[in-house]
Design an enzyme around this catalytic site. Sequence first.
Site, mmCIF file in Angstrom:
data_model
loop_
_atom_site.group_PDB
_atom_site.id
_atom_site.type_symbol
_atom_site.label_atom_id
_atom_site.label_comp_id
_atom_site.label_asym_id
_atom_site.label_seq_id
_atom_site.Cartn_x
_atom_site.Cartn_y
_atom_site.Cartn_z
ATOM 1 N N ASN A 1 9.369 3.723 -3.231
ATOM 2 C CA ASN A 1 9.935 2.383 -3.313
ATOM 3 C C ASN A 1 8.960 1.442 -4.035
ATOM 4 O O ASN A 1 7.770 1.760 -4.208
ATOM 5 C CB ASN A 1 10.227 1.878 -1.894
ATOM 6 N N ASN B 1 7.295 -1.059 -3.225
ATOM 7 C CA ASN B 1 6.095 -1.536 -2.523
ATOM 8 C C ASN B 1 5.114 -0.420 -2.184
ATOM 9 O O ASN B 1 4.077 -0.679 -1.576
ATOM 10 C CB ASN B 1 6.496 -2.266 -1.230
ATOM 11 N N LYS B 2 5.430 0.810 -2.574
ATOM 12 C CA LYS B 2 4.586 1.937 -2.188
ATOM 13 C C LYS B 2 3.384 2.089 -3.119
ATOM 14 O O LYS B 2 3.322 1.505 -4.194
ATOM 15 C CB LYS B 2 5.402 3.228 -2.165
ATOM 16 N N ILE B 3 2.433 2.927 -2.696
ATOM 17 C CA ILE B 3 1.174 3.086 -3.424
ATOM 18 C C ILE B 3 1.409 3.679 -4.807
ATOM 19 O O ILE B 3 0.699 3.393 -5.765
ATOM 20 C CB ILE B 3 0.189 3.936 -2.588
#
Length: 401
Positions: free
Chosen positions: A212, A214-216
């Site tokens: 997604n 917002n993921k790393i």
Amino acid sequence: MPLVSASPFPVLAFPRAGRTASPAPDPDRILLSPPHLTGGELASLQATLAAGWVAPAGPVPAAFEAAVAKVTGFPHVLAVASGTAALHLGYRILGLTAGDEVWTATLTYVATIAPAVQMGARPRFLDVAADSWTLDPELLERELTRAARRGRLPRAVVPVDIFGQSCDLDAIRGLCDRWGVPVLCDSAEALGAMRRGRHAGLGARLAAFSFNGNKIVTTGGGGALASEDAGLIAEARHLATQAKEPAPHYQHETTGFSYGLSSILAAVGLAQLGVLPARVAARRAIFEAYVAGLGDLPGIGFMPEPAWSRSTRWLSVVTLDPRRGGPDREAARRALAEAGIEARPVWKPLHLQPVFRGAPQAGGAVAAGLFEHGLCLPSGSGLSPAEQGRVIATLRRLWPG
């Protein structure tokens, strides 16, 4: 020759990526975990489009799956449209049916259990351990023992890797193996996390990852289902492509889903995966800077990291205890918001969510306490030292003196 021909449609102007699009965008607002691009995404996209690949098929998703396999150590990976889709496929191929029980940690996002509930399963929420904030193995052992005596074992246990911290999957898997209960690990927040030298999720029957925004590592939207069992991923791949049988016409012996990851998003992911070690290092450094800048304040604590793990610190999380002289969680969150800084409480435990009112639970006090006191601070790998300094200074002003 230009990649895209002239269009009769107007060119749209968009606000800067990662910034709010509500009426008056604030370029100085600090977000919790915005996407961080490498600079190589455009070239990867151009090569993909120039080759004519757009759909969820062909060499680009396959290359992305191979790259995820290399990073995680899972030999078999299926790229899908979201982490939730990966979990849904996992439940399906584990044979989950209406009336089955699924046990999971209560401290997690709703997507962990939502597909199972939508399939008619009955959730049971277990508390987390204070030293990891993940599913408590001692509690799990007690509950499995009781369930075995009743002859009502769960269809699946779903531990969660939280905020970049791996669960103690070795202990959990050992307990579940004793009673023949499969483990589906929700590793959506833990790409790059390690435990005892193995990647988060590795060792579970299946593990789900998220990419997604917002993921790393992000594809803008997407996920993956991984396993050491080739047959399980082959079955998942069949279901993810509408369960089409090999025939010149459209033949179906069961129903499936349209869950494939597009070549375009896979191309973004390919550019992102190469910098995963640097992203992990950056987020761990951000966490350490918060410890250095705030650790002397009374009543503040930090998410623990067990000796057997190496967290990515996907999100840096603090706890605030007003009984020891500091602000409470909401006072801190509001102060940060007024300063243009996004912060969020830790996940509200599922046993406290209205949608699951009345669902059985075991424990819950640890997770409830973390929700009451826990606050996630800006943790994006692109966070500058000056921005982090603003966060630290804003928080420090909430302590007297």
